[in-house]
Design a protein around this motif. Structure first.
Motif, PDB file in Angstrom:
ATOM      1  N   ALA A 166      -4.507   3.246  -3.384  1.00 31.07           N
ATOM      2  CA  ALA A 166      -3.674   2.283  -2.935  1.00 31.07           C
ATOM      3  C   ALA A 166      -4.256   0.911  -2.761  1.00 31.07           C
ATOM      4  O   ALA A 166      -3.793  -0.041  -2.539  1.00 31.07           O
ATOM      5  CB  ALA A 166      -2.571   2.712  -2.524  1.00 31.07           C
ATOM      6  N   MET A 167      -5.305   1.294  -1.209  1.00 29.93           N
ATOM      7  CA  MET A 167      -5.682  -0.041  -0.635  1.00 29.93           C
ATOM      8  C   MET A 167      -6.430  -0.288  -1.531  1.00 29.93           C
ATOM      9  O   MET A 167      -6.686  -2.044  -1.710  1.00 29.93           O
ATOM     10  CB  MET A 167      -6.772   0.880   0.471  1.00 29.93           C
ATOM     11  CG  MET A 167      -5.819   1.396   1.632  1.00 29.93           C
ATOM     12  SD  MET A 167      -6.483   2.232   2.616  1.00 29.93           S
ATOM     13  CE  MET A 167      -8.102   0.634   3.442  1.00 29.93           C
ATOM     14  N   ASP A 224       0.441   9.267  -5.327  1.00 30.64           N
ATOM     15  CA  ASP A 224       1.257  10.445  -4.722  1.00 30.64           C
ATOM     16  C   ASP A 224       2.014  11.726  -6.447  1.00 30.64           C
ATOM     17  O   ASP A 224       1.270  12.748  -6.212  1.00 30.64           O
ATOM     18  CB  ASP A 224       1.736  10.773  -4.397  1.00 30.64           C
ATOM     19  CG  ASP A 224       0.863  10.279  -2.836  1.00 30.64           C
ATOM     20  OD1 ASP A 224       0.006  10.382  -2.631  1.00 30.64           O
ATOM     21  OD2 ASP A 224       1.498   9.487  -1.509  1.00 30.64           O
ATOM     22  N   ASN A 266      -7.589  10.423  -3.073  1.00 36.18           N
ATOM     23  CA  ASN A 266      -7.161   9.937  -1.471  1.00 36.18           C
ATOM     24  C   ASN A 266      -6.153   9.619  -2.315  1.00 36.18           C
ATOM     25  O   ASN A 266      -6.736   8.043  -2.507  1.00 36.18           O
ATOM     26  CB  ASN A 266      -8.836   9.729  -0.389  1.00 36.18           C
ATOM     27  CG  ASN A 266      -8.075   8.786   0.601  1.00 36.18           C
ATOM     28  OD1 ASN A 266      -6.867   8.303   0.499  1.00 36.18           O
ATOM     29  ND2 ASN A 266      -8.923   9.823   1.769  1.00 36.18           N
ATOM     30  N   THR A 267      -4.919   9.410  -2.222  1.00 39.82           N
ATOM     31  CA  THR A 267      -4.184   8.375  -2.935  1.00 39.82           C
ATOM     32  C   THR A 267      -4.110   7.488  -1.676  1.00 39.82           C
ATOM     33  O   THR A 267      -3.667   6.652  -2.338  1.00 39.82           O
ATOM     34  CB  THR A 267      -2.892   8.568  -3.069  1.00 39.82           C
ATOM     35  OG1 THR A 267      -2.311   9.321  -1.791  1.00 39.82           O
ATOM     36  CG2 THR A 267      -2.556   9.932  -3.694  1.00 39.82           C
ATOM     37  N   GLN A 268      -4.535   7.363  -0.279  1.00 33.55           N
ATOM     38  CA  GLN A 268      -4.254   6.267   0.368  1.00 33.55           C
ATOM     39  C   GLN A 268      -5.523   4.801   0.417  1.00 33.55           C
ATOM     40  O   GLN A 268      -4.742   3.676  -0.090  1.00 33.55           O
ATOM     41  CB  GLN A 268      -4.589   6.746   1.887  1.00 33.55           C
ATOM     42  CG  GLN A 268      -4.447   5.697   2.941  1.00 33.55           C
ATOM     43  CD  GLN A 268      -2.709   4.784   2.812  1.00 33.55           C
ATOM     44  OE1 GLN A 268      -1.760   5.687   2.345  1.00 33.55           O
ATOM     45  NE2 GLN A 268      -3.215   3.391   3.238  1.00 33.55           N
ATOM     46  N   TRP A 269      -6.422   5.690   0.182  1.00 33.52           N
ATOM     47  CA  TRP A 269      -7.072   5.325  -0.568  1.00 33.52           C
ATOM     48  C   TRP A 269      -7.304   4.639  -1.520  1.00 33.52           C
ATOM     49  O   TRP A 269      -8.188   3.176  -1.932  1.00 33.52           O
ATOM     50  CB  TRP A 269      -8.763   5.331  -0.593  1.00 33.52           C
ATOM     51  CG  TRP A 269      -9.992   5.031  -0.709  1.00 33.52           C
ATOM     52  CD1 TRP A 269     -10.796   4.293   0.384  1.00 33.52           C
ATOM     53  CD2 TRP A 269     -10.548   4.814  -2.019  1.00 33.52           C
ATOM     54  NE1 TRP A 269     -11.935   3.896  -0.236  1.00 33.52           N
ATOM     55  CE2 TRP A 269     -11.851   3.977  -1.520  1.00 33.52           C
ATOM     56  CE3 TRP A 269     -10.524   4.776  -3.344  1.00 33.52           C
ATOM     57  CZ2 TRP A 269     -12.647   3.654  -2.657  1.00 33.52           C
ATOM     58  CZ3 TRP A 269     -11.511   4.309  -4.107  1.00 33.52           C
ATOM     59  CH2 TRP A 269     -12.242   3.854  -3.737  1.00 33.52           C
ATOM     60  N   LYS A 304       0.504   4.126  -2.845  1.00 34.00           N
ATOM     61  CA  LYS A 304       0.450   5.396  -2.169  1.00 34.00           C
ATOM     62  C   LYS A 304       1.488   6.001  -3.417  1.00 34.00           C
ATOM     63  O   LYS A 304       1.336   7.287  -3.562  1.00 34.00           O
ATOM     64  CB  LYS A 304       0.033   4.885  -1.708  1.00 34.00           C
ATOM     65  CG  LYS A 304      -0.163   6.975  -0.634  1.00 34.00           C
ATOM     66  CD  LYS A 304       0.161   6.805   1.160  1.00 34.00           C
ATOM     67  CE  LYS A 304      -0.653   8.435   1.327  1.00 34.00           C
ATOM     68  NZ  LYS A 304       0.139   9.251   0.776  1.00 34.00           N
ATOM     69  N   GLN A 305       2.772   5.794  -2.933  1.00 33.11           N
ATOM     70  CA  GLN A 305       3.831   6.713  -3.555  1.00 33.11           C
ATOM     71  C   GLN A 305       3.439   6.782  -4.636  1.00 33.11           C
ATOM     72  O   GLN A 305       3.820   7.770  -5.112  1.00 33.11           O
ATOM     73  CB  GLN A 305       4.791   6.094  -3.391  1.00 33.11           C
ATOM     74  CG  GLN A 305       6.285   7.065  -4.136  1.00 33.11           C
ATOM     75  CD  GLN A 305       7.667   5.981  -3.739  1.00 33.11           C
ATOM     76  OE1 GLN A 305       7.925   5.576  -2.729  1.00 33.11           O
ATOM     77  NE2 GLN A 305       8.984   5.794  -4.218  1.00 33.11           N
ATOM     78  N   ILE A 365       0.844  -0.948  -0.096  1.00 32.92           N
ATOM     79  CA  ILE A 365       0.198  -0.106  -0.213  1.00 32.92           C
ATOM     80  C   ILE A 365       0.840   1.243   0.031  1.00 32.92           C
ATOM     81  O   ILE A 365       0.417   1.696  -1.024  1.00 32.92           O
ATOM     82  CB  ILE A 365      -0.886  -0.068   1.087  1.00 32.92           C
ATOM     83  CG1 ILE A 365      -2.327  -1.323   1.019  1.00 32.92           C
ATOM     84  CG2 ILE A 365      -1.608   1.441   1.239  1.00 32.92           C
ATOM     85  CD1 ILE A 365      -2.898  -1.465   2.382  1.00 32.92           C
ATOM     86  N   ARG A 366       1.730   1.474   0.626  1.00 31.87           N
ATOM     87  CA  ARG A 366       3.245   2.481   0.513  1.00 31.87           C
ATOM     88  C   ARG A 366       3.865   2.847  -0.617  1.00 31.87           C
ATOM     89  O   ARG A 366       3.746   3.300  -1.016  1.00 31.87           O
ATOM     90  CB  ARG A 366       4.032   2.158   1.700  1.00 31.87           C
ATOM     91  CG  ARG A 366       5.110   3.298   1.851  1.00 31.87           C
ATOM     92  CD  ARG A 366       5.762   2.874   3.396  1.00 31.87           C
ATOM     93  NE  ARG A 366       4.998   2.684   4.000  1.00 31.87           N
ATOM     94  CZ  ARG A 366       5.454   1.562   4.887  1.00 31.87           C
ATOM     95  NH1 ARG A 366       6.771   0.296   4.254  1.00 31.87           N
ATOM     96  NH2 ARG A 366       4.564   1.175   6.557  1.00 31.87           N
TER      97      ARG A 366
END
Length: 204
Positions: free
Chosen positions: A163-164, A146, A158-161, A142-143, A138-139
């Motif tokens: 990525a998940m 981003d 929402n890049t975290q969402w 997200k990178q 996920i990290r």
């Protein structure tokens, strides 16, 4: 470095090498015979270590099996980090990430023979081992998002969402890919898949 620190360092190195040996031997035994047909005694004999040494590192066969899965997943992360290190636009990097990931998972499972059946039969154990790896994936995703959002390649808020959701979607495709239900399609229709993943299905 003091003498005490030197000896402590040498002892730690020996411990690490012994554990690595046990895990590799166990992986080969599990791959050849399947987890259910391998005992702790089999692993001890094949590794040339006594049962006492084996139980110093692992309480039971389940812990050994977990370590084998974790080791294979670390190899997957290594493959993905090679992709992450490349100087590519975010969309190209995401595309390569996705397809390298499919092949790396397939290679890991097929390299381990009978573990392929265990992968599907013991999915709870596999998922338990994958949790720390999921965090790393996920990290990394997200990178990529981003970078793509910053450079106006992606319209992701929402890049975290994102990525998940990407990781969960990829994990959901693993079983049919490994069972060859969609494996050939994924390999032969790469551009169509990327078009759906990146462009969606709704007319803009």
């Amino acid at each position: 470095m003091t003498i005490l620190r030197f000896h402590a360092s040498m002892k730690q190195e020996k411990v690490s090498k012994t554990r690595v040996l046990i895990v590799d031997v166990a992986r080969r035994l599990f791959a050849q015979y399947g987890k259910s047909h391998v005992t702790m005694n089999d692993i001890a004999i094949a590794s040339g270590k006594g049962r006492r040494t084996l139980y110093t590192y692992f309480r039971n066969k389940d812990e050994v099996y977990l370590a084998v899965i974790e080791n294979e997943l670390d190899l997957l992360i290594d493959r993905l980090q090679v992709v992450m290190a490349k100087e590519l636009p975010a969309d190209r990097k995401l595309e390569e990430y996705i397809f390298v990931r499919f092949e790396a998972v397939k290679e890991a499972v097929e390299r381990n023979g009978s573990l392929k059946a265990d992968f599907f039969r013991n999915i709870y154990e596999v998922e338990k081992a994958r949790r720390p790896i999921d965090v790393k994936e996920i990290r990394m995703l997200k990178q990529i998002y981003d970078d793509g959002a910053q450079k106006k390649i992606f319209t992701v808020q929402n890049t975290q969402w994102a990525a998940m959701m990407t990781l969960y979607a990829l994990k959901g495709l693993e079983a049919p890919y490994l069972n060859h239900t969609i494996g050939t399609y994924i390999r032969d229709h790469r551009q169509n898949i990327i078009k759906v993943l990146f462009g969606g299905i709704v007319r803009q």
